[in-house]
Design an enzyme around this catalytic site. Sequence first.
Site, PDB file in Angstrom:
ATOM      1  N   LYS A   1      48.337  49.377  44.368  1.00  0.00           N
ATOM      2  CA  LYS A   1      46.720  48.875  44.554  1.00  0.00           C
ATOM      3  C   LYS A   1      45.556  49.599  45.794  1.00  0.00           C
ATOM      4  O   LYS A   1      45.731  49.334  46.950  1.00  0.00           O
ATOM      5  CB  LYS A   1      46.478  46.861  44.576  1.00  0.00           C
ATOM      6  CG  LYS A   1      44.155  46.863  44.128  1.00  0.00           C
ATOM      7  CD  LYS A   1      44.205  45.379  44.719  1.00  0.00           C
ATOM      8  CE  LYS A   1      42.448  46.115  44.779  1.00  0.00           C
ATOM      9  NZ  LYS A   1      41.808  44.224  45.475  1.00  0.00           N
TER      10      LYS A   1
ATOM     11  N   ALA B   1      37.159  41.284  42.381  1.00  0.00           N
ATOM     12  CA  ALA B   1      35.978  40.591  43.723  1.00  0.00           C
ATOM     13  C   ALA B   1      34.989  40.101  43.227  1.00  0.00           C
ATOM     14  O   ALA B   1      34.711  40.326  41.932  1.00  0.00           O
ATOM     15  CB  ALA B   1      35.593  42.285  44.361  1.00  0.00           C
TER      16      ALA B   1
END
Lengths: 257, 257, 257, 257
Positions: free
Chosen positions: A97, A184
């Site tokens: 990631k 997020a």
Amino acid sequence: MDQLVIADKTFNSRLFTGTGKFKSNELMENALVASGSELVTVALKRVDVDNPEDDVLAHLKHDQFNLLPNTSGARTAKEAVFAAQLAREALGTNWVKLEIHPDPKYLMPDPIETLQAAEEMVKQGFIVLPYIHADPVLCKRLEEVGCAAVMPLGAPIGSNKGLKTLDFLEIIIEQSNVPVVVDAGIGSPSHAAHAMELGADAVLVNTAIAVAGDPVAMGKAFGQAVEAGRAAHLAQIAQPRVTAEASSPLTGFLNQL
Amino acid sequence: MDQLVIADKTFNSRLFTGTGKFKSNELMENALVASGSELVTVALKRVDVDNPEDDVLAHLKHDQFNLLPNTSGARTAKEAVFAAQLAREALGTNWVKLEIHPDPKYLMPDPIETLQAAEEMVKQGFIVLPYIHADPVLCKRLEEVGCAAVMPLGAPIGSNKGLKTLDFLEIIIEQSNVPVVVDAGIGSPSHAAHAMELGADAVLVNTAIAVAGDPVAMGKAFGQAVEAGRAAHLAQIAQPRVTAEASSPLTGFLNQL
Amino acid sequence: MDQLVIADKTFNSRLFTGTGKFKSNELMENALVASGSELVTVALKRVDVDNPEDDVLAHLKHDQFNLLPNTSGARTAKEAVFAAQLAREALGTNWVKLEIHPDPKYLMPDPIETLQAAEEMVKQGFIVLPYIHADPVLCKRLEEVGCAAVMPLGAPIGSNKGLKTLDFLEIIIEQSNVPVVVDAGIGSPSHAAHAMELGADAVLVNTAIAVAGDPVAMGKAFGQAVEAGRAAHLAQIAQPRVTAEASSPLTGFLNQL
Amino acid sequence: MDQLVIADKTFNSRLFTGTGKFKSNELMENALVASGSELVTVALKRVDVDNPEDDVLAHLKHDQFNLLPNTSGARTAKEAVFAAQLAREALGTNWVKLEIHPDPKYLMPDPIETLQAAEEMVKQGFIVLPYIHADPVLCKRLEEVGCAAVMPLGAPIGSNKGLKTLDFLEIIIEQSNVPVVVDAGIGSPSHAAHAMELGADAVLVNTAIAVAGDPVAMGKAFGQAVEAGRAAHLAQIAQPRVTAEASSPLTGFLNQL
């Protein structure tokens, strides 16, 4: 069956999770198991790469989990590539990631460094999932350099504000040829369900599970909500209407009066 | 175990459902069974009260379901009370969803007639669940005259717009001593989960299930989402934050550079 | 010219204002003059009805201002009617802003008592402007009993949250035959402009002017914003579009490359 | 006096405008004059660079107006730099609004090409105002390479949806050392006022004026709204509150009962 495929892996769960902010590694393990998550991101820092008995990793040794090392802490493409190389060696996975956020206050990602790092990482054989702003053009460019998925943000990391980038996520989902993972900002199961209803392929949740009053129950709730949102997307949600329309007829028995 | 109690009944499912707009009674039955709903509202009009073989009712003969006749179509307190009496006789239940909406375009409820009807119905021994605007003072007054629950709307009936009355639902939930059931406007599982996360005791969904591409799958999705939202409420959701905070540490491995 | 008419009065300004929360009466006077407001609401309590030299009233003695006494503090219809009678005697006006809010925490208005008081006040010859929840059916009923305008709230009083009741204000504006004045919750000039753009006939602002850093400048800003919003409404605002459309052509000079 | 300075120019008006989509050049001229705008963006394509009598330019020959040529139509940094050079030669200004949007459907800007073009243009002596996504990190990078201002979008061009990027505009405004001009998506005067209230230094509006029923009245309304929003920002807007607080006292005259 409805499965998600990214690169060479197949997932039954569309809930990706993170490992930060939990009060203990035991609690983390229990919450992530309860969530049903099959892809778990871990910061290199958390892992003692020279210690095979590292506690975080020990708690993630479940068949259920695939590890997704992240480059959190990197401020430039060069740092991120280095971090990915370290992770590959330490954790034995070429998945990464990609996170580059130079700003310590809001942790917003850097589009320029991210694209540059993605290109280099792909060349080096990594399976790259970049964390980025909900920028439709950037998503296309990351797809073009070979990223396996894109991970646009819903709101600033850790803000729990939900899908503040809704209008742009819709464009990204419409245009993307690789899986879209909303990352997020997701602060509650309804946010996660909403992302899935829009057609996102998966969501990544960390803070909202880790800092809940009961992280294990919250992990499970997120797992259910992601399933519900995905199922609703597949079952075709009716569009909002301006004028109301009664579910029940308006006239009827009153004729009997 | 987390159960909902209204008047003399106990519910494991916090998803209430409606019976309008389905393409067939078979589809309705299957969708409602899949949803897990234990309280199903039905308009008197739909029911042929003189025919014990009525098709709608036949499809609702499951142990799972309790019937909640509604007064949809009533434009005044008098009409609503009459409808409730007919329903009690026909369906053998003293539960009633009180709905009075004089306006045929947006079907917004009438606060004055609703309070008047509620008072009279309670006197006549009904278990009254009034459908109303998300008006905190009206909710308290309905509670005071003996309603068993209040059913404030999220958005106009059939609009699928979600919790447009959010700021007022929060006040109602904070102040109410009877269960709060969010009714009308819930267009997708994420909306239902959101209502539950806020602390609503239940939601009522009809249109969003009935007109989905696949009502059975959607019914199931709503059932899951309501469970997830309720579980999240009990597990204590973290509050939104203005400043971001990384789940992963910012510094770390970079010291190794 | 675009003027607002309520009952027997004509207004050039569509900004109504309140007199509470100012640091001094001088500041209040200057801010309200700067705002251009021609209708100013005043709580009976603030006025010493037995003293012709009362300071609040002295500061409102401008040709610019019409007084609109309000019944703030009333918890029932009876109290409100009494307050209106006192105000009529003391201030020599039969105009009244009808406010009944039994709840001391959120100050939400009571629909039942308000309708009852409105009916009685109209009979007694008052020009009644009721402050109410954004409830479309209640607005129609208040219109039917003879109210001169309706004053639905945008958000709880003093919350500065803006038009949280947007979806319902739109219905009210569409259906009303009397002027619609959005009252409560307007926290900034953009909120006031938004209400006017929707087609509201006027707005009432108090807290947002009174507690601003510079109330005089803020009063003037609100006056301008209300004019801008009204002008935009009359000039016909284009609707939101889903797909973008360039203001500038996409091709063009590039042919010269 | 409150003036905006960008590079070497001082502006009294914080409303920047565009010239596309007007029904005629006369209407454009009148609307822009009415708006008070002092900076007007024009697409190179619209201008016949070889014809000093060009009609668009003729209508913009007012002392009030400064021209801001834009690179609309450019899909790469190279094309944008070329367009800027053409514009400098043709229009005699080194100011340029840098726009690069490869996607013909939503016209979202390209962050990578934009940064690259900005860097090159600054080197070549241009005053560069880049149009970009509301990406806080990109804004900082554009500032660092010498841009005179940043122009983050509120919503997709021509969508009239308002400040959909609100959460990110707030971060950009907080962090920027150059003026922030909100560009694209502003569909009504209240949107423009909102941007100014947040602390934006200016806004750019085109579609919402050009396609209004009455563009001249709408231009004037936008001018007023921008002034009102700016004044409100300077006068310090009170923050939203969770609990209501009455402007008028709750008790009071009732003691006289």
